[in-house]
Design an enzyme around this catalytic site. Structure first.
Site, PDB file in Angstrom:
ATOM      1  N   ARG A  77     -11.326   2.918   3.465  1.00 57.16           N
ATOM      2  CA  ARG A  77     -10.709   4.016   2.866  1.00 57.16           C
ATOM      3  C   ARG A  77     -10.306   3.967   1.519  1.00 57.16           C
ATOM      4  NH1 ARG A  77      -4.661   5.659   2.772  1.00 57.16           N
ATOM      5  NH2 ARG A  77      -4.746   7.740   2.001  1.00 57.16           N
ATOM      6  N   HIS A 123      -5.064  11.425  -3.892  1.00 57.52           N
ATOM      7  CA  HIS A 123      -4.107  10.370  -3.676  1.00 57.52           C
ATOM      8  C   HIS A 123      -3.218  10.429  -5.224  1.00 57.52           C
ATOM      9  CE1 HIS A 123      -3.149   6.489  -1.524  1.00 57.52           C
ATOM     10  NE2 HIS A 123      -2.068   6.535  -2.425  1.00 57.52           N
ATOM     11  N   GLU A 169      -0.110  11.290   1.669  1.00 49.83           N
ATOM     12  CA  GLU A 169       1.491  11.194   1.524  1.00 49.83           C
ATOM     13  C   GLU A 169       2.089  12.393   0.874  1.00 49.83           C
ATOM     14  OE1 GLU A 169       2.977   7.449   0.602  1.00 49.83           O
ATOM     15  OE2 GLU A 169       2.039   6.408   2.278  1.00 49.83           O
ATOM     16  N   ASN A 309       0.571   6.656   7.447  1.00 46.68           N
ATOM     17  CA  ASN A 309       1.079   5.541   6.971  1.00 46.68           C
ATOM     18  C   ASN A 309       2.550   5.004   7.076  1.00 46.68           C
ATOM     19  OD1 ASN A 309      -1.351   6.043   5.298  1.00 46.68           O
ATOM     20  ND2 ASN A 309      -0.531   6.344   3.342  1.00 46.68           N
ATOM     21  N   TYR A 311       5.104   1.317   7.008  1.00 40.84           N
ATOM     22  CA  TYR A 311       5.431   0.035   6.698  1.00 40.84           C
ATOM     23  C   TYR A 311       6.339  -0.914   7.215  1.00 40.84           C
ATOM     24  CZ  TYR A 311       2.037   1.202   3.072  1.00 40.84           C
ATOM     25  OH  TYR A 311       0.700   1.519   2.393  1.00 40.84           O
ATOM     26  N   GLU A 380      -2.565   3.417   6.389  1.00 39.16           N
ATOM     27  CA  GLU A 380      -1.955   2.416   5.593  1.00 39.16           C
ATOM     28  C   GLU A 380      -1.072   1.518   6.448  1.00 39.16           C
ATOM     29  OE1 GLU A 380      -0.377   3.647   1.969  1.00 39.16           O
ATOM     30  OE2 GLU A 380      -1.779   5.043   1.403  1.00 39.16           O
TER      31      GLU A 380
END
Ligand code: GCO
Length: 479
Positions: A77, A123, A169, A309, A311, A380
């Site tokens: 990606r 992005h 995002e 995404n 984390y 992500e």
């Protein structure tokens, strides 16, 4: 016990973004982006750096493809720099043939090696000229038309790309770019001269414009390109897992749900349900743009997949009283420690990146349930270590903490698929290599590859680079 539960065609790989890795800001006609300008403002980037050199990937596509091959990645990606394609950005501005040629060659080179390209159109690196010409993301009419034009140019140029992401995002661009000011173009809500009058409305207007631009590009793709090229298109949304700070306090339980609504449902509810979440309309009132029937028709149903995404995880504690005009979380606090003194994960990892695989599994289920089991691409997921930069090279490349992070998260993904029935069909680890981490500059490393910024951007695979592939092999069906 989770065994081979992922479908044979499960796509796993790594992710990057143009401004974070390419460098070469003026090569072959590239125009400036809002991030080139933002980095030049003293104090905005922690180490005073920029993406001007980064990993120099513009000149090292062969090295990056070699890294992907060494990891065994099935997919990659990456994002397109809009200002390489249309240096001034607008639908009436010239297209730059050299920019088109660069990405066409790169896609062909990836495919030659059997690596599937997954392309992000935006992005964060908006052409600077569009910000100056008409206020960029704040201008619904102009931005939607210019993004649609840019998207169409790329759909034309890259017919072999079958997996498209419109925006990465939008929460970050909207909140960090137009509320906190931590990201480009650096607007804060106390701005006096906002083109929209009340600067506390800016971030919500930008979020709305992202959704309209997304819906417009998807409509073009589905009507003009999908019939001949096939392929699919979606948007990538960020959001982390949540736990109530006090599980016995219904206010904390509600606040945890509100956190997901203000971060994820802000964008996903319009796409899957045709409206903003009630918690947002209740708190924001007229600061939140209203929908026309035409806009809803454009946006609702505009995802072929849900790009995710994520984390870490947080404990969520409700706040009492009326939230201030600049509140964007949903009148709550995010914490790493709960009422019982339990922590989300080891404090060794970057302040906002503590691992919590169970939270990831919970969030996959939350998305699956709220949006009626969409096909999910994890676009992500990764972590970094406080002070990683200060370690000697041999310790940096022996990144057991990152290998352990992936063992936990990939294992949680397998459980979500195999035991919970969540429809996850791709996973891109962030990131293929250390890169420019926005306002943190080069102080934070996410790569499964170390990049020696002082040593000519030489790449060194880390231990984690060889962990992700075997993990997916162990969970993926052979037939
Ligand atoms: C994001 C961006 C990436 C970041 C990564 C680590 O999710 O913020 O897509 O560009 O570098 O997430 O912060």
């Amino acid at each position: 016990m989770t065994t081979k539960v992922l479908p044979k065609d499960f796509l796993w790989g790594f992710a990057t973004a143009a401004y974070q890795i390419e460098g070469a800001p003026e090569a072959d006609g590239r125009g400036p982006s809002i991030w080139d300008k933002f980095c030049a403002i003293p104090g905005k980037i922690a180490d005073g750096s920029s993406g001007a050199v980064a990993c120099d990937s513009y000149h090292r596509t062969g090295e990056d493809i070699a890294l992907l091959k060494e990891t065994g990645a099935k997919a990659y990606r990456f994002s397109i720099a809009w200002s390489r394609i249309i240096p001034l950005g607008g639908r009436d501005d010239p297209v730059n043939p050299a920019g088109i040629a660069f990405y066409k060659t790169f896609v062909d080179d990836l495919l030659k090696e059997g690596i599937v390209p997954m392309v992000t159109l935006f992005h964060w690196d908006l052409p600077q000229e569009l910000d100056e010409r008409y206020g960029g993301l704040l201008n619904k009419e102009e931005f939607v038309k210019d993004f649609a034009n840019y998207a169409k140019v790329m759909f034309e140029a890259l017919p072999k790309v079958k997996h498209w992401i419109t925006f990465n995002e939008p929460w970050c661009s909207s909140i960090l770019g137009y509320n906190t000011g931590l990201f480009a173009p650096g607007h804060t809500i106390d701005r006096k001269k906002s083109p929209v009058g009340d600067s506390s409305k800016e971030c919500w207007i930008v979020g709305h414009n992202f959704l309209l631009a997304h819906g417009t590009a998807v409509k073009i793709y589905r009507e003009e390109f999908k019939p001949k090229n096939g392929g699919e298109i979606g948007i990538t949304l960020n959001g982390d897992a949540v736990y109530p700070w006090d599980t016995e306090d219904p206010l904390d339980v509600e606040a945890a749900e509100r956190k997901l609504e203000f971060s994820i449902a802000w964008f996903a509810d319009p796409i899957y349900h045709g409206r903003y979440p009630a918690s947002m309309t209740a708190q924001l009132g007229s600061r939140l743009p209203s929908w026309t029937p035409e806009e809803i028709a454009l946006v609702q149903g505009s995802n072929d997949f849900y790009g995710m995404n994520t984390y870490t995880a947080n404990y969520i504690k409700h706040k009492t009283g009326t939230p201030p005009a600049d509140d964007f979380l949903g009148n709550l606090e995010t914490l790493f420690e709960n009422k019982a003194g339990e922590c989300i994960g080891p404090e060794t990892q970057s302040f906002w990146l503590r691992p919590n695989p169970q939270g990831f599994r919970n969030l996959l289920n939350w998305i699956s349930k709220r949006y009626n089991q969409p096909k999910i691409y994890v676009t992500e997921n990764g972590t970094s270590l406080k002070g990683e930069n200060d370690l000697p090279l041999e310790q940096i490349v022996d990144d057991e903490f990152r290998a352990e992070y992936y063992r936990g998260y990939v294992g949680a993904l397998a459980k979500a698929v195999g035991e919970d029935g969540v429809n996850v069909r791709a996973y891109m680890a962030w990131s293929l290599m250390d890169n420019f981490e926005w306002a943190e500059g080069y102080e934070t490393r996410f790569g499964v590859t170390f990049v020696d910024y002082e040593g000519g951007q030489k790449r060194y695979l880390k231990k984690s680079a060889k962990v992700v592939g075997p993990l997916f092999d162990s969970y993926t069906k052979k037939e």
